[in-house]
Enzyme design. Sequence first.
Site, PDB file in Angstrom:
ATOM      1  N   HIS A 164      41.827  61.147 -26.573  1.00 40.77           N
ATOM      2  CA  HIS A 164      41.892  62.281 -27.225  1.00 40.77           C
ATOM      3  C   HIS A 164      41.857  61.940 -28.642  1.00 40.77           C
ATOM      4  O   HIS A 164      42.451  60.849 -29.328  1.00 40.77           O
ATOM      5  CB  HIS A 164      43.198  63.000 -27.131  1.00 40.77           C
ATOM      6  CG  HIS A 164      43.047  64.442 -27.367  1.00 40.77           C
ATOM      7  ND1 HIS A 164      43.372  64.938 -28.763  1.00 40.77           N
ATOM      8  CD2 HIS A 164      42.702  65.581 -26.650  1.00 40.77           C
ATOM      9  CE1 HIS A 164      43.138  66.243 -28.769  1.00 40.77           C
ATOM     10  NE2 HIS A 164      42.717  66.548 -27.680  1.00 40.77           N
TER      11      HIS A 164
ATOM     12  N   ASP B 193      42.610  67.321 -19.190  1.00 44.27           N
ATOM     13  CA  ASP B 193      41.302  67.847 -18.340  1.00 44.27           C
ATOM     14  C   ASP B 193      41.998  66.736 -17.301  1.00 44.27           C
ATOM     15  O   ASP B 193      40.902  66.668 -16.157  1.00 44.27           O
ATOM     16  CB  ASP B 193      40.094  67.494 -18.731  1.00 44.27           C
ATOM     17  CG  ASP B 193      39.810  68.239 -19.938  1.00 44.27           C
ATOM     18  OD1 ASP B 193      39.467  68.238 -21.100  1.00 44.27           O
ATOM     19  OD2 ASP B 193      40.007  69.557 -19.490  1.00 44.27           O
TER      20      ASP B 193
HETATM   21  C1  SDX Z   1      39.305  68.067 -24.833  1.00 48.01           C
HETATM   22  O1  SDX Z   1      39.746  68.235 -29.766  1.00 48.01           O
HETATM   23  C2  SDX Z   1      40.708  68.662 -28.836  1.00 48.01           C
HETATM   24  O2  SDX Z   1      41.673  68.935 -29.132  1.00 48.01           O
HETATM   25  C3  SDX Z   1      39.877  68.820 -27.455  1.00 48.01           C
HETATM   26  C4  SDX Z   1      40.927  69.326 -26.375  1.00 48.01           C
HETATM   27  C5  SDX Z   1      41.061  70.986 -26.659  1.00 48.01           C
HETATM   28  O3  SDX Z   1      41.961  71.351 -26.103  1.00 48.01           O
HETATM   29  O4  SDX Z   1      40.335  71.513 -27.185  1.00 48.01           O
HETATM   30  O5  SDX Z   1      41.874  68.854 -26.154  1.00 48.01           O
HETATM   31  C6  SDX Z   1      39.944  69.372 -25.055  1.00 48.01           C
HETATM   32  O6  SDX Z   1      38.131  68.142 -25.080  1.00 48.01           O
HETATM   33  C7  SDX Z   1      40.087  66.886 -24.479  1.00 48.01           C
HETATM   34  C8  SDX Z   1      39.099  65.688 -24.292  1.00 48.01           C
HETATM   35  C9  SDX Z   1      38.341  65.695 -23.111  1.00 48.01           C
HETATM   36  N1  SDX Z   1      37.279  64.654 -23.097  1.00 48.01           N
HETATM   37  C10 SDX Z   1      37.366  63.621 -22.029  1.00 48.01           C
HETATM   38  O7  SDX Z   1      38.207  63.366 -21.476  1.00 48.01           O
HETATM   39  C11 SDX Z   1      36.239  62.825 -22.156  1.00 48.01           C
HETATM   40  C12 SDX Z   1      36.584  61.159 -22.215  1.00 48.01           C
HETATM   41  N2  SDX Z   1      37.209  60.868 -23.390  1.00 48.01           N
HETATM   42  C13 SDX Z   1      36.426  60.530 -24.505  1.00 48.01           C
HETATM   43  O8  SDX Z   1      35.130  60.730 -24.650  1.00 48.01           O
HETATM   44  C14 SDX Z   1      37.280  60.394 -25.889  1.00 48.01           C
HETATM   45  O9  SDX Z   1      38.497  59.735 -25.718  1.00 48.01           O
HETATM   46  C15 SDX Z   1      37.266  61.332 -26.865  1.00 48.01           C
HETATM   47  C16 SDX Z   1      36.151  62.197 -27.151  1.00 48.01           C
HETATM   48  C17 SDX Z   1      38.091  62.850 -25.964  1.00 48.01           C
HETATM   49  C18 SDX Z   1      37.895  61.153 -28.204  1.00 48.01           C
HETATM   50  O10 SDX Z   1      36.945  60.260 -28.678  1.00 48.01           O
HETATM   51  P1  SDX Z   1      37.103  59.833 -30.117  1.00 48.01           P
HETATM   52  O11 SDX Z   1      38.598  60.424 -30.813  1.00 48.01           O
HETATM   53  O12 SDX Z   1      36.030  59.989 -30.895  1.00 48.01           O
HETATM   54  O13 SDX Z   1      37.516  58.344 -30.030  1.00 48.01           O
HETATM   55  P2  SDX Z   1      36.482  57.364 -29.802  1.00 48.01           P
HETATM   56  O14 SDX Z   1      35.285  57.585 -29.140  1.00 48.01           O
HETATM   57  O15 SDX Z   1      36.177  56.813 -31.176  1.00 48.01           O
HETATM   58  O16 SDX Z   1      37.175  56.205 -28.873  1.00 48.01           O
HETATM   59  C19 SDX Z   1      38.010  54.878 -29.503  1.00 48.01           C
HETATM   60  C20 SDX Z   1      38.142  53.897 -28.737  1.00 48.01           C
HETATM   61  C21 SDX Z   1      36.366  53.683 -28.389  1.00 48.01           C
HETATM   62  O17 SDX Z   1      36.461  52.245 -28.277  1.00 48.01           O
HETATM   63  P3  SDX Z   1      36.222  51.086 -29.512  1.00 48.01           P
HETATM   64  O18 SDX Z   1      34.750  51.669 -29.959  1.00 48.01           O
HETATM   65  O19 SDX Z   1      37.208  51.270 -30.671  1.00 48.01           O
HETATM   66  O20 SDX Z   1      36.100  49.809 -28.897  1.00 48.01           O
HETATM   67  O21 SDX Z   1      38.616  54.116 -27.374  1.00 48.01           O
HETATM   68  C22 SDX Z   1      37.402  54.132 -26.380  1.00 48.01           C
HETATM   69  C23 SDX Z   1      36.052  54.078 -27.222  1.00 48.01           C
HETATM   70  O22 SDX Z   1      35.175  53.567 -26.392  1.00 48.01           O
HETATM   71  N3  SDX Z   1      37.500  55.221 -25.463  1.00 48.01           N
HETATM   72  C24 SDX Z   1      37.511  55.317 -24.262  1.00 48.01           C
HETATM   73  C25 SDX Z   1      37.953  56.674 -23.627  1.00 48.01           C
HETATM   74  N4  SDX Z   1      38.151  57.327 -24.759  1.00 48.01           N
HETATM   75  C26 SDX Z   1      38.029  56.460 -25.811  1.00 48.01           C
HETATM   76  N5  SDX Z   1      37.388  54.078 -23.542  1.00 48.01           N
HETATM   77  C27 SDX Z   1      37.529  54.528 -22.029  1.00 48.01           C
HETATM   78  N6  SDX Z   1      37.651  55.672 -21.569  1.00 48.01           N
HETATM   79  C28 SDX Z   1      37.622  56.680 -22.294  1.00 48.01           C
HETATM   80  N7  SDX Z   1      37.932  58.200 -21.685  1.00 48.01           N
END
Ligand code: SDX
Length: 429
Positions: free
Chosen positions: A306, A364
């Site tokens: 998140h 989720d």
């Molecule tokens: C919702 O914003 C809100 O409030 C949203 C929400 C709401 O109520 O409105 O809470 C609802 O959208 C919840 C999130 C649902 N999405 C998912 O579950 C999809 C999986 N999660 C990710 O795609 C990700 O965690 C996000 C999109 C939720 C957040 O992404 P960020 O904040 O942009 O973080 P990032 O992509 O920069 O990740 C940071 C690091 C990265 O690695 P590095 O590049 O630093 O090496 O963490 C890794 C990412 O690759 N990473 C993950 C991961 N999420 C982040 N690695 C593996 N699995 C994951 N799920």
Amino acid sequence: MADKSATLTIDGTEYELPVLSPTSGPDVIDIRKLYGQAGVFTYDPGFTSTASCDSTITFIDGDKGELLHRGYPIDQLAEKSHYLEVCYLLLYGELPTAEQLEDFETRVTRHTMIHEQMHNFFRGFRRDAHPMATMVGVVGAMSAFYHDSTDINDPWQREVASIRLIAKMPTIAAMAYKYSIGQPFVYPRNDLSYAANFVHMCFSVPAEPYHVDPIVARAMDRIFTLHADHEQNASTSTVRLASSSGANPFACIAAGIACLWGPAHGGANQACLEMLREIGTPDRIPEYIARAKDKEDPFRLMGFGHRVYKNFDPRAKVMKQSADEVLELLGIENNPTLQVAKDLEAAALADEYFTDKKLFPNVDFYSGIILEAMGFPTSMFTPIFALSRTIGWVSQWKEQLADPHHKIGRPRQLYLGDTTRDYIEIENR
Ligand code: SDX
């Protein structure tokens, strides 16, 4: 609110920027005059360090894993309140008295039917259209049917549009579902609660009476509450940006639904359950953990991570408890998908890749297991999220319009394209 300031030095020139202090959360540097004073922009494509507005509706402490709606913790609201009372709280700022709540619930109940001619809209879609596609279309089309609540400068019309959106979203979502399975639409019933009415519209058929299981209705209401609002997430920011141009409320909410559909946002609940099903058995979890950690593999653990929470999402905690309760009460024991989810969570939280990056289950991760147990197909998971989040979008939309200083949102850019060059005739290229 500016009792502090920050000093920015550019090419030897110092610029004083006001620092604004919140009631909770980090201070903010007010850069509204920066371009005018220093001729520079700030750069923050994902808004990771940028506040887009001020608000009094919802606050998230990502480090503590806390979520407050008008100051009330989400776990207390999920346990003690119910969705329409939370809607009142988000919309008007205070918990209602018994009389205020009864009046609000009556107003919502009286607006649950949609214009009969809108039924024709559904018939323009293919039966296999994703219900989110249908919802985006039908909600946007509401501005073609409810002209008497599209003038955003009229407080009464803003109020009517708010009630209509809260009231009609379950009807539209249920109709999208019924249409996708070829069953007749079921009209709302005023004798049922908001959540029970939605369940009834989804699962009853004209051929026989349908009794809404109170356990399912309570679980449905709790899911609505847990998804109600969440600060300036992507879809809420979309609604605010759409509204900043003066677009009508139905167009703004349709834009929010479209944004929520993405798998990185509200579409994650569907993607998460499909991932859990694909994993299938606990012995395959290490393979998927390895894929999630592999930078060369685009796969991510859906329902994990998140932007704001760097601790457990408090909604995921409540959802996990509900999953156990609902499955047990529905007599669904040894649900393999729930077991995979629990084992996957344990494996991820024992792996430093996830703990170092502060990746925890989000809202989720467990919601789809409950929705599947209640009888919903995965295609209805995000429409249910959209239905629940309508109150958040509407409350934030209303708050923005009430701000006399709100302006059209118009970000600038870091331009890396070609500088000026002359046209070349085609024969010379
Ligand atoms: C919702 O914003 C809100 O409030 C949203 C929400 C709401 O109520 O409105 O809470 C609802 O959208 C919840 C999130 C649902 N999405 C998912 O579950 C999809 C999986 N999660 C990710 O795609 C990700 O965690 C996000 C999109 C939720 C957040 O992404 P960020 O904040 O942009 O973080 P990032 O992509 O920069 O990740 C940071 C690091 C990265 O690695 P590095 O590049 O630093 O090496 O963490 C890794 C990412 O690759 N990473 C993950 C991961 N999420 C982040 N690695 C593996 N699995 C994951 N799920």
